[in-house]
Each structure stands twice: as structure tokens, then as C-alpha cells.
Design a protein around this motif. Structure first.
Motif, PDB file in Angstrom:
ATOM      1  N   GLY A 233      -6.262   2.133  -8.811  1.00 42.47           N
ATOM      2  CA  GLY A 233      -5.471   2.625  -9.927  1.00 42.47           C
ATOM      3  C   GLY A 233      -5.869   3.986 -10.434  1.00 42.47           C
ATOM      4  N   LYS A 234      -6.761   4.684  -9.735  1.00 37.44           N
ATOM      5  CA  LYS A 234      -7.188   6.011 -10.155  1.00 37.44           C
ATOM      6  C   LYS A 234      -6.260   7.083  -9.580  1.00 37.44           C
ATOM      7  N   PRO A 235      -6.260   8.292 -10.167  1.00 36.27           N
ATOM      8  CA  PRO A 235      -5.360   9.357  -9.695  1.00 36.27           C
ATOM      9  C   PRO A 235      -5.631   9.759  -8.249  1.00 36.27           C
ATOM     10  N   LEU A 236      -4.560  10.142  -7.573  1.00 36.28           N
ATOM     11  CA  LEU A 236      -4.674  10.624  -6.194  1.00 36.28           C
ATOM     12  C   LEU A 236      -5.322  12.002  -6.162  1.00 36.28           C
ATOM     13  N   GLN A 237      -6.190  12.206  -5.180  1.00 32.21           N
ATOM     14  CA  GLN A 237      -6.837  13.509  -4.988  1.00 32.21           C
ATOM     15  C   GLN A 237      -6.808  13.875  -3.510  1.00 32.21           C
ATOM     16  N   LEU A 238      -6.597  15.151  -3.243  1.00 31.64           N
ATOM     17  CA  LEU A 238      -6.688  15.639  -1.872  1.00 31.64           C
ATOM     18  C   LEU A 238      -8.159  15.847  -1.517  1.00 31.64           C
TER      19      LEU A 238
ATOM     20  N   ARG B  13      11.668  30.399   3.331  1.00 31.17           N
ATOM     21  CA  ARG B  13      11.183  29.367   4.245  1.00 31.17           C
ATOM     22  C   ARG B  13       9.813  29.778   4.758  1.00 31.17           C
ATOM     23  N   GLY B  14       8.851  28.863   4.703  1.00 28.93           N
ATOM     24  CA  GLY B  14       7.530  29.243   5.164  1.00 28.93           C
ATOM     25  C   GLY B  14       6.515  28.134   4.979  1.00 28.93           C
ATOM     26  N   GLN B  15       5.250  28.552   4.971  1.00 31.09           N
ATOM     27  CA  GLN B  15       4.146  27.609   4.868  1.00 31.09           C
ATOM     28  C   GLN B  15       3.120  28.114   3.881  1.00 31.09           C
ATOM     29  N   ILE B  16       2.519  27.177   3.148  1.00 34.75           N
ATOM     30  CA  ILE B  16       1.485  27.546   2.189  1.00 34.75           C
ATOM     31  C   ILE B  16       0.379  26.499   2.257  1.00 34.75           C
ATOM     32  N   ASN B  17      -0.864  26.931   2.081  1.00 34.48           N
ATOM     33  CA  ASN B  17      -1.994  26.014   2.068  1.00 34.48           C
ATOM     34  C   ASN B  17      -2.254  25.535   0.647  1.00 34.48           C
ATOM     35  N   VAL B  18      -2.363  24.230   0.503  1.00 30.76           N
ATOM     36  CA  VAL B  18      -2.685  23.627  -0.796  1.00 30.76           C
ATOM     37  C   VAL B  18      -4.137  23.154  -0.732  1.00 30.76           C
ATOM     38  N   ASN B  19      -4.968  23.722  -1.586  1.00 29.90           N
ATOM     39  CA  ASN B  19      -6.400  23.399  -1.573  1.00 29.90           C
ATOM     40  C   ASN B  19      -6.704  22.258  -2.535  1.00 29.90           C
ATOM     41  N   PRO B  20      -7.711  21.435  -2.214  1.00 30.07           N
ATOM     42  CA  PRO B  20      -8.067  20.303  -3.093  1.00 30.07           C
ATOM     43  C   PRO B  20      -8.436  20.785  -4.498  1.00 30.07           C
TER      44      PRO B  20
ATOM     45  N   ILE C 155       0.838  -1.204   0.000  1.00 30.22           N
ATOM     46  CA  ILE C 155       0.000   0.000   0.000  1.00 30.22           C
ATOM     47  C   ILE C 155       0.871   1.252   0.000  1.00 30.22           C
ATOM     48  N   THR C 156       1.951   1.220   0.799  1.00 35.24           N
ATOM     49  CA  THR C 156       2.867   2.367   0.848  1.00 35.24           C
ATOM     50  C   THR C 156       3.501   2.597  -0.521  1.00 35.24           C
ATOM     51  N   GLN C 157       3.886   1.515  -1.194  1.00 33.65           N
ATOM     52  CA  GLN C 157       4.484   1.640  -2.522  1.00 33.65           C
ATOM     53  C   GLN C 157       3.487   2.233  -3.520  1.00 33.65           C
ATOM     54  N   ILE C 158       2.231   1.769  -3.428  1.00 36.22           N
ATOM     55  CA  ILE C 158       1.193   2.289  -4.328  1.00 36.22           C
ATOM     56  C   ILE C 158       0.960   3.776  -4.079  1.00 36.22           C
ATOM     57  N   LEU C 159       0.884   4.155  -2.798  1.00 44.35           N
ATOM     58  CA  LEU C 159       0.654   5.557  -2.449  1.00 44.35           C
ATOM     59  C   LEU C 159       1.833   6.433  -2.874  1.00 44.35           C
TER      60      LEU C 159
ATOM     61  N   ILE D 229      -2.719  14.514   5.905  1.00 46.45           N
ATOM     62  CA  ILE D 229      -3.249  14.560   4.545  1.00 46.45           C
ATOM     63  C   ILE D 229      -4.376  13.537   4.397  1.00 46.45           C
ATOM     64  N   GLN D 230      -5.499  13.974   3.887  1.00 43.99           N
ATOM     65  CA  GLN D 230      -6.618  13.080   3.599  1.00 43.99           C
ATOM     66  C   GLN D 230      -6.715  12.876   2.090  1.00 43.99           C
ATOM     67  N   ILE D 231      -6.676  11.605   1.671  1.00 44.73           N
ATOM     68  CA  ILE D 231      -6.719  11.311   0.233  1.00 44.73           C
ATOM     69  C   ILE D 231      -7.810  10.278  -0.059  1.00 44.73           C
TER      70      ILE D 231
END
Length: 238
Positions: free
Chosen positions: A92-97, A231-238, A17-21, A82-84
Motif C-alpha cells: 500500500g505504499k507509493p510507487l517509486q521508480l 514526437r520523441g523520447q525523454i528519460n525519466v529519472n527516479p 496484482i495488475t489492478q494494484i499496480l 520499468i523497475q519499481i
């Protein structure tokens, strides 16, 4: 012996599962950029967390990645909680946040890579919009600039380009100095010098504040000769 076999089977399942992810995450990251030289991904999660689609920690390292024409020399990122869409990924489908993710990281862009990015719409438009915003009288949108060179120096950026008007094209040099962070999402410019091909130098010492948006939280922004470090932080939206 049965207990040992059971533990071995569970460990193998987790590893698969880790390899797939990891593969799915790399594919997703590569889809965000048009080119990348090196990409390393490390996922840290327990069996139960992986199967529920929650990843407590992901570390990412990439070098010479091209995002919308902007060449990033090196980037090191860490994302937590992270929730995926784990069910779809295992099919086998694309990963989505599924939720917004806060990403902490270090970014380095050297002068050569920045100059190689001048032809990108992302960088050239950002530079032109900056001047229109801070000096609207001197740089109206109707007079575009063809950017030729960026020089990174101690706490200042020197821009060289060609100013295009209806009748002529004029060389131009702009020095943006006094760059400092007011907050995690707000920058301030206090020294702007403009040297046209002919005539006097415009010396602007007014304070110009630039808001980068609420999804950005910069802790450090350093300009040294030939290199920009952030150096910092940024929010990545789905």
C-alpha cells in the motif's frame, strides 16, 4: 480439476496484482500533475515479471493534463523495462521508480491551451530566458516581459507581450521563425523579427542553437496553425 483450480488461482492473483499496480501507477502519475481530465493506463507483463517488480511495457494516454501550470492538450506515452518497488506497492505504499526509464511519446498542445498556460512560471520564464539567450542586447533580464498571447503558425511562433521598464510599459510582438531540428536535443532558430510599438522592426537572421539536454531525443517537431505536435523520447529519472 486441481490443475485447473491452480491455474485459475494464479490468474486471479496476477489480475489482482495488475489492478494494484495500475492503481498505484495512476496515483503516481496524478501526483506529477495538478489537474488531468482523462487518464488511461495499460500494463503488459507476465506473472513472474510483475512479482519481480519489472514491467516490460506500459502505455499511458492522458488529455488536458496540467504540469506546473502548463496545460498539455493530449499525450500518448510508452515506457519499457520499468523497475519499481513492488514489495512496497503491494503493502500500500507509493510507487517509486528504481531505475531511469526511457519514455517514447507523442505530445499535442493547441494554441488555446498554450495561451491558458501563459500565467505559469514554467512557460513565461522559458520564453523570457529564450529571448535573453538569443538576443541578450535587446532583452536584458532587468526588463521583464508580461506575455499576453501566443500564436502558432506554419513553422513559426508569434509572441505578443508588454515590455516593462523603469519608466513605461511598451507593447511588443516577436516572431520566431525558421524553427528546425539539428539533432534529437538541439533546435535552431534562423529568423527572428521584433516589432516594438514604435520604431523600426528588428530583423535577425543569425542562427541560434538551443540545447535541450541529453535526456531529450526529439524525432519530430511540427508547428501548424493553432497546434504544436512533438514526437520523441525523454528519460525519466527516479
Amino acid at each position: 480439476m486441481p490443475e485447473y483450480n491452480s491455474q485459475t488461482t494464479n490468474a486471479n492473483k496476477t489480475r489482482i496484482i495488475t489492478q494494484i499496480l495500475t492503481k498505484a501507477l495512476k496515483l503516481w502519475l496524478r501526483a506529477q500533475v495538478s489537474q488531468i481530465s482523462e487518464l488511461e493506463v495499460e500494463i503488459k507483463a507476465s506473472d513472474r515479471q510483475l512479482l519481480s517488480g519489472r514491467i516490460p511495457l506500459v502505455s499511458i494516454f492522458a488529455s488536458h493534463a496540467v504540469y506546473q501550470g502548463l496545460l498539455i492538450t493530449q499525450i500518448q506515452l510508452t515506457a519499457e523495462n520499468i523497475q519499481i518497488n513492488i514489495g512496497s506497492v503491494l503493502k500500500g505504499k507509493p510507487l517509486q521508480l528504481l531505475e531511469r526509464v526511457s519514455v517514447v511519446g507523442d505530445l499535442i498542445v493547441d494554441e488555446n491551451d498554450l495561451n491558458a498556460s501563459l500565467s505559469s512560471d514554467l512557460l513565461s520564464t522559458a520564453l523570457s530566458d529564450l529571448l535573453v539567450k538569443v538576443l541578450p542586447t535587446h532583452f536584458p533580464k532587468s526588463q521583464p516581459i508580461n506575455w499576453q498571447e501566443i500564436i502558432l503558425d506554419n513553422n513559426q511562433i508569434i509572441l505578443r507581450g508588454l515590455r516593462v521598464t523603469n519608466t513605461e510599459t511598451m507593447p511588443l510582438e516577436i516572431c520566431l521563425g525558421g524553427l528546425q531540428l539539428l539533432s534529437g536535443h538541439e533546435l535552431q532558430l534562423t529568423q527572428i523579427k521584433i516589432k516594438p510599438h514604435e520604431g523600426d522592426i528588428l530583423d535577425d537572421n543569425h542562427e541560434h542553437n538551443l540545447d535541450l539536454g541529453s535526456d531529450v531525443d526529439i524525432q519530430e517537431l511540427t508547428l501548424i496553425p493553432g497546434k504544436l505536435v512533438c514526437r520523441g523520447q525523454i528519460n525519466v529519472n527516479p
